[in-house]
Design a protein around this motif. Structure first.
Motif, PDB file in Angstrom:
ATOM      1  N   UNK A   9       0.857  -1.181   0.000  1.00 51.05           N
ATOM      2  CA  UNK A   9       0.000   0.000   0.000  1.00 51.05           C
ATOM      3  C   UNK A   9       0.894   1.232   0.000  1.00 51.05           C
ATOM      4  N   UNK A  10       0.744   2.070  -1.032  1.00 48.39           N
ATOM      5  CA  UNK A  10       1.531   3.304  -1.098  1.00 48.39           C
ATOM      6  C   UNK A  10       0.590   4.498  -0.931  1.00 48.39           C
ATOM      7  N   UNK A  11       1.081   5.509  -0.220  1.00 41.50           N
ATOM      8  CA  UNK A  11       0.302   6.712   0.048  1.00 41.50           C
ATOM      9  C   UNK A  11       1.243   7.899  -0.074  1.00 41.50           C
ATOM     10  N   UNK A  12       0.843   8.887  -0.881  1.00 47.30           N
ATOM     11  CA  UNK A  12       1.732  10.027  -1.080  1.00 47.30           C
ATOM     12  C   UNK A  12       1.770  10.963   0.127  1.00 47.30           C
ATOM     13  N   UNK A  13       0.841  10.796   1.067  1.00 48.60           N
ATOM     14  CA  UNK A  13       0.840  11.660   2.239  1.00 48.60           C
ATOM     15  C   UNK A  13       1.818  11.144   3.294  1.00 48.60           C
ATOM     16  N   UNK A 109       4.766   8.790   1.977  1.00 51.53           N
ATOM     17  CA  UNK A 109       5.635   9.636   1.144  1.00 51.53           C
ATOM     18  C   UNK A 109       6.024   8.932  -0.147  1.00 51.53           C
ATOM     19  N   UNK A 110       5.108   8.110  -0.649  1.00 53.43           N
ATOM     20  CA  UNK A 110       5.363   7.340  -1.863  1.00 53.43           C
ATOM     21  C   UNK A 110       4.208   7.574  -2.828  1.00 53.43           C
ATOM     22  N   UNK A 111       4.480   8.292  -3.904  1.00 56.04           N
ATOM     23  CA  UNK A 111       3.432   8.680  -4.845  1.00 56.04           C
ATOM     24  C   UNK A 111       3.475   7.812  -6.095  1.00 56.04           C
ATOM     25  N   UNK A 129       7.046   4.628  -8.812  1.00 53.73           N
ATOM     26  CA  UNK A 129       6.651   5.599  -7.788  1.00 53.73           C
ATOM     27  C   UNK A 129       7.780   6.592  -7.544  1.00 53.73           C
ATOM     28  N   UNK A 130       7.434   7.667  -6.858  1.00 51.57           N
ATOM     29  CA  UNK A 130       8.435   8.641  -6.398  1.00 51.57           C
ATOM     30  C   UNK A 130       8.304   8.759  -4.888  1.00 51.57           C
ATOM     31  N   UNK A 131       9.469   8.700  -4.215  1.00 56.86           N
ATOM     32  CA  UNK A 131       9.467   8.630  -2.768  1.00 56.86           C
ATOM     33  C   UNK A 131      10.110   9.855  -2.130  1.00 56.86           C
ATOM     34  N   UNK A 139      10.572   1.321  -8.130  1.00 59.90           N
ATOM     35  CA  UNK A 139       9.697   0.492  -8.968  1.00 59.90           C
ATOM     36  C   UNK A 139       9.341  -0.792  -8.231  1.00 59.90           C
ATOM     37  N   UNK A 140       8.101  -1.257  -8.465  1.00 61.37           N
ATOM     38  CA  UNK A 140       7.613  -2.489  -7.863  1.00 61.37           C
ATOM     39  C   UNK A 140       7.008  -3.360  -8.957  1.00 61.37           C
TER      40      UNK A 140
END
Length: 588
Positions: A9-13, A109-111, A129-131, A139-140
């Protein structure tokens, strides 16, 4: 993730939500969280809204109450007939804590940036993604992607043809969460306030003594122009003006926001390969005033999660994942159609139209009226010509006694959400129905039936890739509900006297499913004072047996009556269930 599927699970916040955003859980969502055994902390901390008050002011009359109503009238049969007001961050915290207890952390912090297909690989997609603040690339590799990334979803933009379709109005609304100092008398009710001159306010009490106000900012006002209307100060002044002559002050404001209403539904919810999916605001947007956004979004994900579980395990045919877009796109369209009427009634200051819209849609608003059309999962059986259960609709609440410990329970939530289909047998006299039950259970115990082969394949899959456990599972004891199958939970319901039946009398599958053996003997505890068999099935004839198949998300799949408990009827039931599950499940 609960089902044992490895998930990232990635969340940019950088952190979970601390203020504002969604705040209302509808009755069906409460029930779903109860099945997940997660709801108790929210019930302790939230505010329950049982009523709604209507107020109005005109050029001739100052602000006055025009009426009060029960928020969920008895016409809708609800176990929890209220809205539960809790801050969105509390809901996020509940889910995140459950994730952490099962060994999964949210990558913050992963968009999400983009994805590409690599068809020859075991995991046929690469997600980029950008972290962190330096936007370092990461990359995943994955088999599936689910985008719950909001109205401006980047995942949606990766699905060809998924453009949002709909419209937006010019109406602008301000939102304030804060601690009020006021002499307004209905502060602890949900309140709709209409001012012919200045617009509308929706007032909703919140946890910790807070109150949320949605304030309409009508265009063309002389009080403010341009960016001045963007300010918190202007929104507060507008609310004070609408609510005169009552005093309205804020001891402090916790959150302020501003939005325009738009009703849009994505043209597609998945790509052609059914590898990329969108849910929640990524697939549909609407106004927040009917407390539907967080609820609908969670049920999008709920619908998709159990289907993905079976697909990833190799237990699903393509038709199962196809049903996600079929079902949830229809619900999204129903939602924005309702929201369009609801928002316009607010904007027009028409309390009669608003009340009529609410009355017409009250079942849908609660979540219990959300229904799916016929498809491979929702099948009307020719052998079901009497009863109140409809494929594609939810089970009404009903009370029964659990045989093993004599506990009164809500039958529709007693079995926890484990991603399994539920197969219920109903009979007045279990002894008379024994040939039927033995025939079905024997067929489902081996390779002689499609259902039995699916069970065997599922058990093999769950042995190599078991569900992820959490410490609190020792109190749920999920193994009670999976004694014979990782795909199906079996249950037996009878109105026999408890002293006239023993679990040792039952066929092995039902004997081992002792925690789902129920006595239909406590109609006095039901919301309608009815027995389960009467409420769900309009009763049973003396020798009848009814078989009910319920989807993992609690919706009726298919149901059928059998004239007697004979072995021959049992053989017909085996063939009927095989035909049903063969449409969307694989037996490997």
């Amino acid at each position: 993730m609960r089902y044992g599927i490895k998930t990232r699970i990635v969340d940019d916040r950088p952190d979970r939500t601390t203020t504002g955003r969604a705040d209302g859980l509808q009755p069906k969502t409460i029930e779903t969280l109860r099945q997940m055994r997660l709801v108790e902390p929210l019930l302790r901390k939230g505010v329950r809204i049982y009523d709604i008050a209507f107020w109005k002011s005109t050029a001739e009359q100052p602000l006055h109450r025009t009426g009060r109503d029960v928020h969920y009238p008895p016409v809708v049969d609800l176990l929890d007939p209220y809205i539960l007001l809790v801050h969105q961050g509390m809901v996020e915290s509940m889910f995140e804590e459950d994730l952490m207890q099962r060994g999964t952390a949210v990558s913050r912090n992963t968009a999400f940036d983009s994805l590409e297909y690599t068809p020859m690989a075991i995991r046929p997609m690469t997600v980029h993604c950008r972290q962190n603040v330096n936007h370092s690339k990461k990359s995943f590799f994955t088999r599936y992607v689910v985008g719950c990334d909001g109205a401006h979803s980047k995942v949606r933009k990766c699905i060809p043809g998924a453009t949002p379709v709909g419209s937006s109005s010019d109406a602008v609304w301000g939102v304030l969460d804060g601690l009020l100092d006021t002499d307004f008398p209905d502060i602890w009710s949900k309140v709709v306030i209409q001012s012919d001159e200045l617009g509308s306010v929706l007032m909703v009490p919140r946890e910790r003594g807070l109150t949320r106000l949605y304030i309409e900012l009508r265009p063309g006002s002389n009080e403010a122009v341009g960016g001045e209307q963007n300010t918190q100060e202007f929104v507060q002044q507008r609310a004070q003006a609408i609510m005169k002559p009552y005093r309205l002050e804020w001891k402090h404001v916790e959150w302020f926001g501003r939005y325009k209403i738009g009703q849009r539904v994505a043209a597609r919810f998945t790509d052609v390969e059914r590898r990329v999916f969108i849910a929640g605001d990524a697939s549909h947007t609407h106004s927040p005033k009917a407390a539907q956004g967080m609820n609908t979004s969670m049920h999008d994900s709920w619908n998709l999660a159990w289907k993905l579980n079976f697909a990833i395990r190799g237990l699903a045919k393509s038709s199962l994942l196809e049903s996600y877009e079929q079902e949830r796109k229809k619900i999204a369209q129903d939602l924005i159609d309702f929201d369009y009427e609801h928002a316009n009634a607010f904007h027009d200051g028409d309390p009669v139209a608003l009340a009529a819209n609410f009355t017409k849609n009250v079942a849908f608003i609660s979540g219990y009226g959300v229904s799916y059309q016929p498809n491979v999962l929702n099948v009307q059986s020719k052998g079901y010509n009497r009863g109140h259960l409809t494929p594609g609709f939810l089970l009404p609440p009903a009370k029964v006694t659990r045989y093993i410990d004599a506990n009164p329970v809500d039958i529709q939530t007693d079995i926890p959400a484990l991603g399994q289909f539920r197969i219920y047998f109903f009979a007045h006299n279990v002894h008379a129905a024994m040939p039927f039950l033995e025939t079905v259970c024997h067929a489902h115990s081996g390779s002689g039936s499609y259902v039995g082969r699916v069970s065997a394949a599922g058990n093999a899959s769950y042995t190599t890739q078991p569900p992820l456990a959490a410490p609190h599972d020792q109190f749920v004891l999920p193994e009670r509900y999976t004694p014979v199958s990782g795909v199906y939970t079996y249950a037996l319901v009878t109105d026999m006297d408890r002293n006239n039946i023993e679990t040792k009398d039952l066929p092995p599958i039902l004997r081992e499913s002792a925690w789902t053996f129920y006595l239909d003997d406590i109609p006095d505890k039901d919301t309608r004072k009815q027995k389960c068999m009467d409420k769900w099935l309009d009763g049973l004839d003396e020798n009848e047996v009814v078989v009910l198949n319920v989807r993992p998300d609690g919706y009726v799949g298919t149901v059928r009556r059998f004239a007697d408990g004979s072995r021959e009827s049992g053989q017909v039931a085996v063939q009927w269930m095989d035909q049903y599950y063969e449409e969307f499940m694989k037996d490997m």
